[in-house]
Motif scaffolding. Structure first.
Motif, short mmCIF file in Angstrom:
data_model
loop_
_atom_site.label_atom_id
_atom_site.label_comp_id
_atom_site.label_asym_id
_atom_site.label_seq_id
_atom_site.Cartn_x
_atom_site.Cartn_y
_atom_site.Cartn_z
N GLY A 241 0.79 -1.23 0.00
CA GLY A 241 0.00 0.00 0.00
C GLY A 241 0.82 1.28 0.00
O GLY A 241 0.26 2.37 0.05
N LYS A 242 2.14 1.16 -0.10
CA LYS A 242 3.01 2.34 -0.03
C LYS A 242 2.71 3.33 -1.16
O LYS A 242 2.53 4.53 -0.92
N SER A 243 2.69 2.82 -2.38
CA SER A 243 2.50 3.71 -3.53
C SER A 243 1.14 4.38 -3.50
O SER A 243 1.01 5.58 -3.79
N THR A 244 0.10 3.64 -3.12
CA THR A 244 -1.24 4.22 -3.04
C THR A 244 -1.28 5.35 -2.01
O THR A 244 -1.84 6.42 -2.25
N LEU A 245 -0.66 5.11 -0.86
CA LEU A 245 -0.63 6.13 0.19
C LEU A 245 0.07 7.40 -0.31
O LEU A 245 -0.42 8.52 -0.11
N MET A 246 1.21 7.23 -0.97
CA MET A 246 1.96 8.40 -1.43
C MET A 246 1.20 9.16 -2.53
O MET A 246 1.24 10.39 -2.60
N LYS A 247 0.51 8.43 -3.40
CA LYS A 247 -0.27 9.09 -4.45
C LYS A 247 -1.41 9.91 -3.86
O LYS A 247 -1.75 10.98 -4.37
N ILE A 248 -1.98 9.43 -2.77
CA ILE A 248 -3.04 10.20 -2.10
C ILE A 248 -2.45 11.47 -1.48
O ILE A 248 -3.01 12.57 -1.61
N LEU A 249 -1.30 11.33 -0.83
CA LEU A 249 -0.67 12.50 -0.21
C LEU A 249 -0.25 13.54 -1.25
O LEU A 249 -0.22 14.74 -0.96
N ALA A 250 0.07 13.08 -2.46
CA ALA A 250 0.53 13.99 -3.51
C ALA A 250 -0.59 14.47 -4.41
O ALA A 250 -0.33 15.18 -5.39
N GLY A 251 -1.84 14.09 -4.12
CA GLY A 251 -2.97 14.56 -4.91
C GLY A 251 -3.21 13.81 -6.20
O GLY A 251 -4.07 14.19 -6.99
N VAL A 252 -2.47 12.72 -6.43
CA VAL A 252 -2.68 11.93 -7.64
C VAL A 252 -3.99 11.14 -7.54
O VAL A 252 -4.70 10.98 -8.53
N GLN A 253 -4.29 10.64 -6.35
CA GLN A 253 -5.53 9.92 -6.09
C GLN A 253 -6.19 10.51 -4.85
O GLN A 253 -5.55 11.23 -4.08
N ALA B 46 -8.57 9.64 -1.32
CA ALA B 46 -8.92 8.56 -0.40
C ALA B 46 -10.43 8.38 -0.35
O ALA B 46 -11.20 9.32 -0.59
N ASP B 47 -10.87 7.16 -0.02
CA ASP B 47 -12.30 6.91 0.19
C ASP B 47 -12.75 7.41 1.55
O ASP B 47 -13.89 7.83 1.73
N ALA B 48 -11.85 7.34 2.52
CA ALA B 48 -12.17 7.77 3.88
C ALA B 48 -10.87 8.13 4.59
O ALA B 48 -9.79 7.75 4.16
#
Length: 516
Positions: free
Chosen positions: A52-64, A66-68
């Motif tokens: 889940g590392k890449s998903t977390l970083m993409k959320i922090l960087a505005g790429v994706q 989060a659902d909650a």
């Protein structure tokens, strides 16, 4: 009278993540993940592939998005719906694959989209002068007007960092920043990171290289299966401690196989050097009836090995023999004729023609159906397709169903079936159960064991540790393009694999309680 000492409220973290959750179709990538990073702190985030590392970083960087969950910056809740919004807040992500325009010069890349103007035109001189100041902060001494494609990967990395400094980044996220760097470039990057830390920049550092994590990090956050697995403080950071948190899942639900006695050597590889890692020769063997797993972390060179064996990428050196005969697989067609089959990692892009039917896909590589005048023998084609559907239990309304409308597991069965129709001597599998459900996994595992029982040699790559441990007679562990070590079935454990995958040497058999 004694005056009460006013209480001092502790400063909030620079960045705080609270219970972030993110799902994709069929996959829960993050499950209530939380972390904090303070000003001037290097927080390492580690975990196995798929943690889940890449998903977390993409959320922090505005790429994706989060659902909650919630993200706080300097104690205040923030929402980023785009990369631009994250940059405006001072959060910058440096991707493993650098995001530079190599046809532009250094200054143009640093100021891309934010160029200084004068009288309606880009002020090249001011952009160059301001870029030079930023470049000096990261030790980059070239001319700001140097085209980026002329720089080494290490210098391009410095351009990315200078670009982040140009937006006054308060949080800098670095995803596998040393994966393509030389040792000298790594040392320079570490000096820059330490200088940024002294200047109060918060750094989130993702790496599979646990040695450099121990060297740089103030704390380590470990993710496992999309969840927080634990946190390690500066004084507790050791290789063994990080590995123990990264692994340690319940493996009891996975398919149990029965190993077969290996037969004669089918595949013999001597000093094979791939184009991706030409300095690291690979030597190993695979026997008839043997299932050999290839483990390693992202970028270790596993897929490149299979592609070299199948002729997709021509090797730059070494010898490959199939059943004692030299295999000159200069193309996939040559490899197929020699008796080699490859099930690729991306079945939709590389394994199937989605618009074509199950029948057409299942028989596509079988050139024996070709008859005179270039017409296909339809009776033989239909018979082979029926056999694939029946033996692999492909769930489809019929052989004419477009394969794009099948489930992921049934698509994977079609990819397997089209090669099994040719009865190969060597089956190469790259992530054979990626994106399929549990039921389809069990069927693919049983098929692999059945094929091995019939004498087929199988070499498979997997990022799922459970799969490697359950299905392998032996495991080849790769690390940064080289063969880090080999483990027999008696030596197999998650800890043993991860030690080799992260650059440690295996110290011998593990204790009985972790032998599978």
């Amino acid at each position: 009278m004694t005056l009460a000492t006013p209480s001092v409220q502790p400063a909030p973290p620079r960045l705080e993540v609270r219970r972030l959750t993110k799902s994709f179709p069929g996959v829960k990538a993050l499950r209530e993940v939380s972390l904090t990073v303070a000003p001037g702190e290097v927080l390492a985030v580690v975990g196995e592939n798929g943690a889940g590392k890449s998903t977390l970083m993409k959320i922090l960087a505005g790429v994706q998005t989060a659902d909650a969950g919630e993200i706080l910056l300097e104690g205040s809740p923030v929402k980023m719906h785009s990369v631009r919004e994250a940059l405006d807040l001072g959060i910058a992500l440096i991707h493993q694959e650098l995001n530079l325009a190599d046809n532009l010069d250094v200054a143009a890349n640093i100021w891309l989209g934010r160029e200084p103007h004068r009288r309606g035109f880009i002020d090249v001189q001011r952009a160059s002068d301001q870029a030079r100041l930023l470049m000096s902060q990261v030790g980059l001494t070239c001319d700001p007007l140097t085209p980026v494609h002329q720089l080494s990967i290490g210098h391009q990395q410095m351009v990315e960092i200078a670009k982040a400094l140009s937006i006054n980044a308060r949080v800098l996220i670095m995803d596998e920043p040393t994966s393509s760097l030389s040792q000298k470039e790594c040392d320079h990057l570490f000096r820059v990171i330490r200088d940024l830390r002294r200047r109060g920049v918060s750094i989130i550092y993702i790496s599979h290289r646990l040695g450099e994590v121990g060297e740089l990090a103030d704390r380590v956050c470990v993710l496992r299966d999309g969840r927080n697995a634990g946190e390690v403080g500066r004084e507790e950071i050791t290789h063994d401690r990080m590995v123990s948190l990264m692994v340690g899942r319940d493996l009891s639900q996975f398919y149990q196989r029965h190993a077969h006695a290996p037969g004669p050597v089918v595949l013999e590889v001597e000093a094979l050097r791939t184009s991706a890692h030409p300095r690291h020769p690979l030597t190993f063997r695979v026997h008839a009836g043997e299932i050999v797993g290839v483990a390693g972390l992202v970028g270790a060179g596993r897929t490149e090995l299979l592609q070299a064996l199948f002729g997709i990428d021509a090797p730059v050196g070494g010898v490959v023999r199939l059943k004692g005969q030299a295999l000159a697989a200069r193309s996939p067609a040559a490899a197929i004729r020699a008796g080699v089959a490859l099930v690729p990692e991306d079945r939709k892009q590389q394994g199937l023609v989605l618009e074509m039917s199950v029948r057409e896909n299942a028989t596509l590589p079988s050139l024996r159906f070709e008859q005179r005048l270039g017409f296909v023998g339809q009776a033989s084609e239909r018979a082979t397709c029926r056999k694939v559907i029946e033996e692999l239990r492909v769930k489809t309304p019929g052989p004419e169903q477009p394969v794009q409308f099948l489930s992921g597991g049934n698509q994977q069965k079609v990819v397997l079936g089209k090669w099994l129709a040719r009865d190969p001597s060597l089956l190469l599998l790259d992530e054979p159960t990626r994106g399929v459900d549990v039921g389809a996994k069990q069927e693919i595992y049983r098929l692999m064991e059945d094929l091995a029982g019939r004498g087929m040699a199988i070499l498979f790559v997997s990022s799922e540790m459970e799969e490697i441990l359950r299905m392998s007679d032996r495991v080849l562990v790769m690390h940064e393009g080289r063969l880090g070590g080999e483990l027999s079935r008696a030596e197999l454990s998650e800890e043993a694999v991860m030690h080799l995958a992260t650059g440690r040497k295996h110290s011998g058999p593990v204790s009985p309680e972790v032998i599978l």
